[in-house]
Structures are given as structure tokens and as C-alpha cells.
Write a protein that holds these residues in place. Structure first.
Motif, PDB file in Angstrom:
ATOM      1  N   ALA A 123       0.763  -1.138   0.156  1.00 32.90           N
ATOM      2  CA  ALA A 123      -0.082   0.023  -0.082  1.00 32.90           C
ATOM      3  C   ALA A 123       0.904   1.212   0.102  1.00 32.90           C
ATOM      4  N   VAL A 124       1.969   1.295   0.681  1.00 30.76           N
ATOM      5  CA  VAL A 124       2.756   2.492   0.837  1.00 30.76           C
ATOM      6  C   VAL A 124       3.622   2.620  -0.385  1.00 30.76           C
ATOM      7  N   ASN A 125       3.804   1.489  -1.154  1.00 32.50           N
ATOM      8  CA  ASN A 125       4.435   1.736  -2.479  1.00 32.50           C
ATOM      9  C   ASN A 125       3.609   2.184  -3.414  1.00 32.50           C
ATOM     10  N   LEU A 126       2.156   1.736  -3.341  1.00 30.82           N
ATOM     11  CA  LEU A 126       1.295   2.200  -4.535  1.00 30.82           C
ATOM     12  C   LEU A 126       1.197   3.925  -4.300  1.00 30.82           C
ATOM     13  N   ILE A 127       0.981   4.225  -3.043  1.00 25.68           N
ATOM     14  CA  ILE A 127       0.759   5.505  -2.700  1.00 25.68           C
ATOM     15  C   ILE A 127       1.797   6.456  -3.199  1.00 25.68           C
ATOM     16  N   ALA A 128       3.007   6.082  -2.847  1.00 29.46           N
ATOM     17  CA  ALA A 128       4.285   6.621  -3.132  1.00 29.46           C
ATOM     18  C   ALA A 128       4.537   6.860  -4.829  1.00 29.46           C
ATOM     19  N   PHE A 129       4.247   5.734  -5.472  1.00 25.36           N
ATOM     20  CA  PHE A 129       4.540   5.791  -6.848  1.00 25.36           C
ATOM     21  C   PHE A 129       3.346   6.470  -7.510  1.00 25.36           C
ATOM     22  N   GLY A 130       2.201   6.421  -6.877  1.00 26.84           N
ATOM     23  CA  GLY A 130       0.984   7.285  -7.486  1.00 26.84           C
ATOM     24  C   GLY A 130       1.364   8.549  -7.341  1.00 26.84           C
ATOM     25  N   ILE A 131       1.949   9.064  -6.249  1.00 26.86           N
ATOM     26  CA  ILE A 131       2.449  10.635  -6.255  1.00 26.86           C
ATOM     27  C   ILE A 131       3.339  11.099  -7.051  1.00 26.86           C
ATOM     28  N   CYS A 132       4.610  10.090  -6.970  1.00 28.79           N
ATOM     29  CA  CYS A 132       5.667  10.563  -7.644  1.00 28.79           C
ATOM     30  C   CYS A 132       5.678  10.502  -9.196  1.00 28.79           C
ATOM     31  N   ILE A 133       5.291   9.406  -9.759  1.00 29.42           N
ATOM     32  CA  ILE A 133       5.443   9.082 -11.078  1.00 29.42           C
ATOM     33  C   ILE A 133       4.904  10.326 -12.027  1.00 29.42           C
ATOM     34  N   PRO A 134       3.546  10.776 -11.564  1.00 28.83           N
ATOM     35  CA  PRO A 134       3.192  11.970 -12.540  1.00 28.83           C
ATOM     36  C   PRO A 134       4.146  13.124 -12.272  1.00 28.83           C
ATOM     37  N   LEU A 135       4.625  13.422 -11.130  1.00 29.97           N
ATOM     38  CA  LEU A 135       5.423  14.521 -10.705  1.00 29.97           C
ATOM     39  C   LEU A 135       6.743  14.508 -11.540  1.00 29.97           C
ATOM     40  N   LEU A 136       7.087  13.271 -11.639  1.00 29.36           N
ATOM     41  CA  LEU A 136       8.596  13.036 -12.363  1.00 29.36           C
ATOM     42  C   LEU A 136       8.339  13.079 -13.962  1.00 29.36           C
ATOM     43  N   ALA A 137       7.347  12.835 -14.640  1.00 31.38           N
ATOM     44  CA  ALA A 137       6.996  12.601 -15.827  1.00 31.38           C
ATOM     45  C   ALA A 137       7.734  13.949 -16.849  1.00 31.38           C
ATOM     46  N   GLY A 138       7.561  15.104 -16.090  1.00 28.52           N
ATOM     47  CA  GLY A 138       7.811  16.277 -17.056  1.00 28.52           C
ATOM     48  C   GLY A 138       9.611  16.456 -17.006  1.00 28.52           C
ATOM     49  N   TYR A 139      10.217  15.608 -16.313  1.00 27.10           N
ATOM     50  CA  TYR A 139      11.542  15.820 -16.200  1.00 27.10           C
ATOM     51  C   TYR A 139      12.413  14.563 -17.006  1.00 27.10           C
ATOM     52  N   ARG A 140      11.634  13.884 -17.683  1.00 30.58           N
ATOM     53  CA  ARG A 140      11.975  12.475 -18.311  1.00 30.58           C
ATOM     54  C   ARG A 140      12.889  12.696 -19.469  1.00 30.58           C
ATOM     55  N   HIS A 141      12.359  13.625 -20.287  1.00 31.28           N
ATOM     56  CA  HIS A 141      13.010  13.804 -21.987  1.00 31.28           C
ATOM     57  C   HIS A 141      13.907  14.970 -21.865  1.00 31.28           C
ATOM     58  N   VAL A 142      15.052  14.554 -21.614  1.00 24.64           N
ATOM     59  CA  VAL A 142      16.331  15.250 -21.690  1.00 24.64           C
ATOM     60  C   VAL A 142      17.665  14.538 -22.452  1.00 24.64           C
ATOM     61  N   LYS A 143      18.034  15.092 -23.493  1.00 24.16           N
ATOM     62  CA  LYS A 143      19.212  14.477 -23.863  1.00 24.16           C
ATOM     63  C   LYS A 143      20.374  14.160 -23.217  1.00 24.16           C
ATOM     64  N   MET A 144      20.998  13.071 -23.260  1.00 20.49           N
ATOM     65  CA  MET A 144      22.182  12.518 -22.383  1.00 20.49           C
ATOM     66  C   MET A 144      23.257  12.944 -23.168  1.00 20.49           C
ATOM     67  N   PRO A 145      23.956  13.761 -22.612  1.00 27.72           N
ATOM     68  CA  PRO A 145      25.681  14.297 -23.312  1.00 27.72           C
ATOM     69  C   PRO A 145      26.393  13.208 -22.974  1.00 27.72           C
ATOM     70  N   LEU A 146      27.381  13.092 -24.004  1.00 29.45           N
ATOM     71  CA  LEU A 146      28.402  12.344 -23.905  1.00 29.45           C
ATOM     72  C   LEU A 146      29.286  12.524 -22.579  1.00 29.45           C
ATOM     73  N   VAL A 147      29.576  11.224 -21.952  1.00 24.34           N
ATOM     74  CA  VAL A 147      29.977  11.240 -20.747  1.00 24.34           C
ATOM     75  C   VAL A 147      31.588  10.720 -20.783  1.00 24.34           C
ATOM     76  N   THR A 148      32.568  11.585 -20.458  1.00 21.76           N
ATOM     77  CA  THR A 148      33.944  11.437 -20.044  1.00 21.76           C
ATOM     78  C   THR A 148      34.344  10.647 -18.901  1.00 21.76           C
ATOM     79  N   ARG A 149      34.640   9.442 -18.814  1.00 21.91           N
ATOM     80  CA  ARG A 149      34.922   8.750 -17.408  1.00 21.91           C
ATOM     81  C   ARG A 149      36.440   9.421 -17.004  1.00 21.91           C
ATOM     82  N   ARG A 150      36.323   9.405 -15.755  1.00 22.81           N
ATOM     83  CA  ARG A 150      37.533   9.930 -14.982  1.00 22.81           C
ATOM     84  C   ARG A 150      37.937   8.648 -14.155  1.00 22.81           C
TER      85      ARG A 150
END
Length: 265
Positions: A123-150
Motif C-alpha cells: 500500500a505504501v508503494n502504491l501511494i508513493a508511486f502514485g504521487i511521484c510518477i506523475p510529478l517525475l514525468a515532466g523531467y524525463r525527456h532530456v538528451k544525455m550528453p557524452l560522458v567522459t569517465r575519470r
């Protein structure tokens, strides 16, 4: 060989195996973009080895009980991700990560005060994800830059997960299944991504990986529930195997749906 030396060598072997899993997953994440990276990040590459090693040392009842404590911690992880994703759009690594870690620690501290049942954890998981998934949706579509490992990236990730495994394995006998289950679910992969990627590619692209992880993390929560039910009824090996299968099938389904949605978009 003395008993103490045998324990130390076996512990080091466990730490090395777990570190190898997390490092491999992190490298794949960096090279695959936020969607695939998120699916890899939500596989049990950190908690999985911890639970396997716990199963070697303890009986199925211990694993089943530990999973009950791990289940609500999964909800704490999605709130940690939400805190980071929102703050990382405008704030520094210190503010974003520090606040996200504080959220996880505060929620985990509250979780440990209660005796959890399977129904309550779900129940706690369903409530948490029901809140967070819609709030996170607007931040998903960002192009991933090339990563240079150190040079320090891989050692730092390996050290993080190896330390977690060492804590879980070496303390499980005296802290019991409840605390062991909470510690095993500490989000090592998310933490290493935030700390390593944020200063290199910026907050929004790093946040996109975590935002895309929400659905995968939901499947991970279901896998934890499977561990509890499977271990309680069929033993640790069956429970952990079914949980791994649950994660893989769930994430492959998400990947397939994402591929079908892309041409339509």
C-alpha cells in the motif's frame, strides 16, 4: 586457515562480486541514454548481491522478514529520487544530493519503527508511486550528453557497493532481519549516479535518468514482495530467483513499450 581469516577472505570476495555488478550496470547506464540507463539502474545490481549473501548466512525466514522491511524502503527511494530531480534543475550537487539523502534517511528512520506486513508495504508503494510518477514525468525527456569517465569513477562506485555489502553481511547477525532489509535497500546505484554525473553533465540530464527510473523502481518493489512470498513458502533460492525474473520481465516489458511508443511519437 583460521576462522577469522576465512571470514575476511569470504567477505572480500562477496564485496568484489557485488562491486563488479554495480560498476558494469553504471557503465551501461552512461552509454545508453536515460531510458535504457534507468532500466539498468533499477535492476537488483546492488540489493540483489546483498540478499544473496544474506541467504547464504541465514535461513529463509530471515530473508522473508528482511524483505518486509525492504518493501517500504523502496517507497523512500522514489521520494529520494523526486527530491533530487526537482532540486537538480536549478541547484548544485551539494544541495540536490544532500537534500535527497536527507529525505531517504528520514523516511528509513521512520520505517524502522514499525512492524510491516506485506499488505501495508504494498500500500505504501502504491501511494508513493502514485504521487511521484506523475510529478517525475515532466523531467524525463532530456538528451544525455557524452560522458567522459575519470580515473576515480570505477573505484568510487566499487567502494560504495562493497562497503554496503560489508555492512549488511557483517552486521546482519546482531541487527536482525528488519535493519538488514533496510540497509540492503540503500540506493547505491542512484547515489553513485548523482555524485558522479551531476558535476560532469549537469543536473537536468542526471535527473532525467532518475525520472525515467520510476516505473522500473515500481517493478523492483514488486520483486521485493516476491522475495518475501517466495522465501516464506519455497525457500530463499526460489524466492530470490523469482524476484530476479520479475525485475527482468518487468524492465523488458517497459523497454518494449518504450520502443513501440517512439515511432508513434
Amino acid at each position: 586457515m583460521s576462522l577469522d581469516l576465512h571470514f575476511i577472505l569470504f567477505l572480500l570476495l562477496r564485496m568484489a562480486i557485488a562491486a563488479a555488478f554495480v560498476v558494469s550496470a553504471s557503465v551501461i547506464t552512461e552509454r545508453s541514454g536515460p531510458v535504457i540507463g534507468a532500466l539498468v539502474a533499477t535492476l537488483p545490481v546492488s540489493a540483489g548481491p546483498s540478499y544473496v549473501f544474506l541467504a547464504i548466512d541465514h535461513d529463509a525466514a530471515f530473508i522473508a522478514q528482511g524483505a518486509l522491511s525492504s518493501l517500504p524502503v523502496n517507497a523512500a527511494t522514489i521520494f529520494m529520487a523526486l527530491a533530487y530531480v526537482v532540486l537538480a534543475q536549478r541547484h548544485s550537487l551539494l544541495v540536490s544530493c544532500g537534500s535527497a539523502f536527507a529525505v531517504w534517511i528520514a523516511m528509513a528512520s521512520i520505517i524502522r519503527m514499525f512492524d510491516w506486513t506485506l499488505t501495508a508495504g504494498l500500500a505504501v508503494n502504491l501511494i508513493a508511486f502514485g504521487i511521484c510518477i506523475p510529478l517525475l514525468a515532466g523531467y524525463r525527456h532530456v538528451k544525455m550528453p557524452l560522458v567522459t569517465r575519470r580515473w576515480y569513477d570505477i573505484p568510487m562506485r566499487a567502494a560504495l557497493v562493497a562497503t554496503l555489502v560489508a555492512i549488511v553481511v557483517s552486521t546482519s547477525s546482531w541487527v536482525g532481519p528488519r535493519i538488514s532489509g533496510i540497509i540492503a535497500l540503500y540506493p547505491v546505484v542512484f547515489s553513485s549516479m548523482m555524485v558522479i554525473l551531476h558535476p560532469r553533465i549537469g543536473g537536468p540530464p542526471t535527473a532525467a535518468v532518475l525520472a525515467n527510473s520510476a516505473w522500473g523502481l515500481l517493478g523492483f518493489g514488486m520483486a521485493i514482495a516476491v522475495v518475501h512470498v517466495g522465501a516464506a513458502h519455497f525457500g530463499s533460492a526460489v524466492g530470490l530467483s523469482l524476484a530476479l525474473a520479475t525485475c527482468i520481465v518487468w524492465n523488458l516489458t517497459l523497454w518494449s513499450l518504450a520502443r513501440r511508443a517512439r515511432p508513434m511519437a
